[in-house]
Design an enzyme around this catalytic site. Structure first.
Site, PDB file in Angstrom:
ATOM      1  N   CYS A  68      -4.371  11.000   1.471  1.00 48.63           N
ATOM      2  CA  CYS A  68      -3.480   9.831   1.446  1.00 48.63           C
ATOM      3  C   CYS A  68      -2.043  10.123   1.021  1.00 48.63           C
ATOM      4  O   CYS A  68      -1.119   9.867   1.793  1.00 48.63           O
ATOM      5  CB  CYS A  68      -4.069   8.756   0.545  1.00 48.63           C
ATOM      6  SG  CYS A  68      -5.596   8.074   1.198  1.00 48.63           S
ATOM      7  N   ALA A  80       0.555  17.387 -15.175  1.00 51.60           N
ATOM      8  CA  ALA A  80       1.253  18.402 -14.369  1.00 51.60           C
ATOM      9  C   ALA A  80       0.226  19.304 -13.702  1.00 51.60           C
ATOM     10  O   ALA A  80      -0.860  19.534 -14.237  1.00 51.60           O
ATOM     11  CB  ALA A  80       2.175  19.220 -15.267  1.00 51.60           C
ATOM     12  N   LYS A  96       0.831  -1.215   0.000  1.00 59.30           N
ATOM     13  CA  LYS A  96       0.000   0.000   0.000  1.00 59.30           C
ATOM     14  C   LYS A  96       0.863   1.263   0.000  1.00 59.30           C
ATOM     15  O   LYS A  96       0.657   2.182  -0.799  1.00 59.30           O
ATOM     16  CB  LYS A  96      -0.930  -0.025   1.219  1.00 59.30           C
ATOM     17  CG  LYS A  96      -1.745   1.221   1.411  1.00 59.30           C
ATOM     18  CD  LYS A  96      -2.720   1.464   0.265  1.00 59.30           C
ATOM     19  CE  LYS A  96      -3.316   2.858   0.341  1.00 59.30           C
ATOM     20  NZ  LYS A  96      -4.194   3.162  -0.770  1.00 59.30           N
TER      21      LYS A  96
HETATM   22  P1  NAD Z   1     -11.873   9.120   7.742  1.00 57.65           P
HETATM   23  O1  NAD Z   1     -11.265  10.064   8.687  1.00 57.65           O
HETATM   24  O2  NAD Z   1     -12.806   9.625   6.668  1.00 57.65           O
HETATM   25  O3  NAD Z   1     -12.684   7.995   8.544  1.00 57.65           O
HETATM   26  C1  NAD Z   1     -12.273   7.373   9.708  1.00 57.65           C
HETATM   27  C2  NAD Z   1     -13.492   7.181  10.572  1.00 57.65           C
HETATM   28  O4  NAD Z   1     -13.172   6.357  11.691  1.00 57.65           O
HETATM   29  C3  NAD Z   1     -14.041   8.479  11.144  1.00 57.65           C
HETATM   30  O5  NAD Z   1     -15.398   8.626  10.786  1.00 57.65           O
HETATM   31  C4  NAD Z   1     -13.857   8.328  12.662  1.00 57.65           C
HETATM   32  O6  NAD Z   1     -14.866   8.971  13.404  1.00 57.65           O
HETATM   33  C5  NAD Z   1     -13.911   6.828  12.791  1.00 57.65           C
HETATM   34  N1  NAD Z   1     -13.331   6.309  14.038  1.00 57.65           N
HETATM   35  C6  NAD Z   1     -12.196   6.681  14.662  1.00 57.65           C
HETATM   36  N2  NAD Z   1     -12.009   5.963  15.788  1.00 57.65           N
HETATM   37  C7  NAD Z   1     -13.049   5.110  15.879  1.00 57.65           C
HETATM   38  C8  NAD Z   1     -13.427   4.125  16.813  1.00 57.65           C
HETATM   39  N3  NAD Z   1     -12.695   3.889  17.896  1.00 57.65           N
HETATM   40  N4  NAD Z   1     -14.553   3.432  16.594  1.00 57.65           N
HETATM   41  C9  NAD Z   1     -15.330   3.686  15.497  1.00 57.65           C
HETATM   42  N5  NAD Z   1     -15.016   4.609  14.576  1.00 57.65           N
HETATM   43  C10 NAD Z   1     -13.894   5.320  14.760  1.00 57.65           C
HETATM   44  O7  NAD Z   1     -10.662   8.335   7.087  1.00 57.65           O
HETATM   45  P2  NAD Z   1     -10.637   7.594   5.652  1.00 57.65           P
HETATM   46  O8  NAD Z   1     -10.315   8.577   4.601  1.00 57.65           O
HETATM   47  O9  NAD Z   1     -11.830   6.730   5.516  1.00 57.65           O
HETATM   48  O10 NAD Z   1      -9.333   6.692   5.859  1.00 57.65           O
HETATM   49  C11 NAD Z   1      -9.334   5.560   6.692  1.00 57.65           C
HETATM   50  C12 NAD Z   1      -8.074   4.763   6.417  1.00 57.65           C
HETATM   51  O11 NAD Z   1      -8.089   4.293   5.073  1.00 57.65           O
HETATM   52  C13 NAD Z   1      -6.787   5.572   6.559  1.00 57.65           C
HETATM   53  O12 NAD Z   1      -5.780   4.739   7.064  1.00 57.65           O
HETATM   54  C14 NAD Z   1      -6.468   5.973   5.131  1.00 57.65           C
HETATM   55  O13 NAD Z   1      -5.099   6.195   4.927  1.00 57.65           O
HETATM   56  C15 NAD Z   1      -6.928   4.746   4.376  1.00 57.65           C
HETATM   57  N6  NAD Z   1      -7.316   4.990   2.984  1.00 57.65           N
HETATM   58  C16 NAD Z   1      -8.026   6.100   2.652  1.00 57.65           C
HETATM   59  C17 NAD Z   1      -8.405   6.297   1.331  1.00 57.65           C
HETATM   60  C18 NAD Z   1      -9.183   7.535   0.929  1.00 57.65           C
HETATM   61  O14 NAD Z   1      -9.286   7.797  -0.265  1.00 57.65           O
HETATM   62  N7  NAD Z   1      -9.741   8.291   1.859  1.00 57.65           N
HETATM   63  C19 NAD Z   1      -8.061   5.365   0.347  1.00 57.65           C
HETATM   64  C20 NAD Z   1      -7.361   4.231   0.725  1.00 57.65           C
HETATM   65  C21 NAD Z   1      -6.980   4.053   2.051  1.00 57.65           C
END
Ligand code: NAD
Length: 440
Positions: free
Chosen positions: A263, A255, A207
């Site tokens: 991310c 560009a 990743k």
């Molecule tokens: P986000 O901040 O949108 O969502 C995370 C959610 O988790 C939030 O709603 C938060 O309230 C919740 N949360 C936190 N602690 C919690 C708990 N103890 N119990 C229940 N819920 C809880 O983040 P995201 O963009 O969805 O990213 C999540 C992960 O996925 C990250 O590691 C990110 O790097 C990865 N990721 C994101 C994307 C993207 O495009 N956003 C793509 C691939 C991977």
């Protein structure tokens, strides 16, 4: 399969809704009560094309539920996905794993029977080992296997990406758990999506390596754009010329103002930190991070240059604030640093974004928002296209010229061709595509 998805953000909500659409029973657990209430009443907490329809259909079919109660959600689950945030840790840039660790403990307390716990969050290599250790310490009797299943969806095209992925990566070293994960992804397997089973540590590395590589590709073409500007080349044609080589590929060669989003910046930086920790530095990625940081403010200087070197008390109208189109996500958007540098140079800033203004208001001070490109252009000295939403792809330049004080367009996404904009009496500036007289 009974799936619990912990964290209902961009990744958890889309993944949960798609798994439900595959026919699995999904409960999304979310800490944020307000988010859960909105989801229960059919309101989406994020903007993602197609998501509301998907959530609605699967909620009505009884396959998709939302709760704040992690214990209840996890108790009967065959698979528990961890999809909470892993932001940059303040001060040092390491991935902040505190949310993942808390969730690991909470899950361990509540599981019953054999359970596969899967990190979908982007986490540094070795995090699966930490999660496993935490869970065993919390519940020595628990029958669990910890797997890694990084997510590659892109905001703005998330549902399509989830349902038609280039590949699914599963890091798992246990046969029982492998059978469970095969079942979870069976609908995609039937659609011939490649599933790569590998070790947990390898999956975690894949990743970060993927995101860092894409960030490097963007940064490479941005530097080529700078070279085009001083040598008289055209970066779009260079990109096409190299992208047609199958070994290079044409994607991620546009560009622009530098990469942003939730991310690439944090993941590239986290990978740099991982390399440093292990004494195996990733110098290409280190340089990518530093070039990209500088680039966003360099775009501010480009605007100043387009305004004859002085923007004090001038009005700059910014088109697009989100880090890319079709999302409301403002995390690390280039617009933030660009607007900051415009403010620093004394300009008044107006902005319009089709979906991002609510999130922007919380991040950007002293910006006047408008309801359309034309509203913010009124009396403006310069229009800056920062995010290439479709709404900005066929602007009425005749109308804009009548509204603006000075008809100047700085097109940071190379959406337009110089002759079509200049034909309307505009001064046109873009990225890596200088005019014959050297104007960029
Ligand atoms: P986000 O901040 O949108 O969502 C995370 C959610 O988790 C939030 O709603 C938060 O309230 C919740 N949360 C936190 N602690 C919690 C708990 N103890 N119990 C229940 N819920 C809880 O983040 P995201 O963009 O969805 O990213 C999540 C992960 O996925 C990250 O590691 C990110 O790097 C990865 N990721 C994101 C994307 C993207 O495009 N956003 C793509 C691939 C991977």
């Amino acid at each position: 399969m009974r799936i619990a998805m912990v964290g209902a953000g961009y990744v958890g909500l889309v993944s949960g809704a798609c798994f439900a659409d595959f026919g699995h029973d999904v409960i999304c657990v979310e800490l944020d009560k307000d988010k859960v209430e909105r989801l229960k009443s059919g309101e989406m907490p994020i903007y993602e094309p197609g998501l509301a329809t998907l959530v609605d259909a699967n909620t009505k079919a009884g396959r998709l539920l939302f709760t704040t109660d992690i214990a209840a959600a996890v108790a009967g689950a065959d698979v528990v996905f961890i999809a909470v945030g892993t932001p940059s840790r303040r001060g040092d840039g390491h991935a902040d794993l505190s949310y993942v660790h808390i969730v690991a403990r909470d899950i361990a307390h509540a599981i019953s029977g054999f359970t596969v716990v899967v990190t979908k969050s982007t986490v540094p290599v070795g995090t699966g080992d930490d999660v496993e250790r935490i869970m065993h310490e919390t519940r020595p009797d628990a029958d669990i296997v910890v797997a890694s299943n990084p997510e590659f969806l892109r905001e703005g095209a998330a549902i399509e990406d989830f349902k038609r992925p280039d590949r699914i990566v599963v890091g798992i070293e246990d046969e029982r758990a492998r059978a469970v994960m095969s079942e979870v992804y069976r609908p995609l397997y039937l659609n011939k999506a490649p599933i790569q089973f590998t070790s947990r540590r390898t999956a975690e590395l894949i990743k970060y390596a993927a995101n860092a590589f894409l960030a490097m590709k963007i940064t490479f073409i941005n530097e080529i754009a700078d070279l085009c500007e001083v040598t008289g080349g055209n970066v779009q044609e260079v990109a096409r010329g190299i992208g047609l080589d199958n070994r290079i590929g044409g994607k991620f060669l546009n560009a622009g103002p530098g990469f942003g989003g939730s991310c690439f910046p944090k993941d590239a930086l986290a990978l740099v930190k991982i390399g440093q920790d292990y004494g195996s530095p990733l110098r290409l990625v280190e340089t990518t991070v530093s070039i990209n940081d500088q680039r966003k403010r360099a775009m501010g200087r480009k605007v100043i240059k387009a305004c004859a070197g002085d923007i004090r008390n001038k009005t700059i109208a910014v088109l697009g604030l989100t880090f890319k189109p079709n999302t409301d996500d403002m995390r690390e958007a280039p617009s933030i640093a660009i607007i900051q540098s415009l403010h620093d140079a004394g300009a008044r800033v107006r902005a319009y974004d089709p979906e991002g203004m609510q999130a922007a208001r919380a991040l950007l001070g002293d910006v006047t928002y408008g309801a359309s490109a034309y509203e913010i252009a009124e009396g403006a000295d310069c229009l800056v296209l920062v995010t290439e939403w479709n709404a900005f792809r066929s602007l009425d330049f005749g109308r804009l010229k009548g509204l603006m004080k000075t008809p100047t367009l700085v097109d940071l996404r190379n959406v337009y061709r110089r002759p079509e904009v200049e034909a309307h009496g505009f001064a046109y500036h873009s990225v890596g595509r200088p005019a014959a007289d050297g104007t960029v």
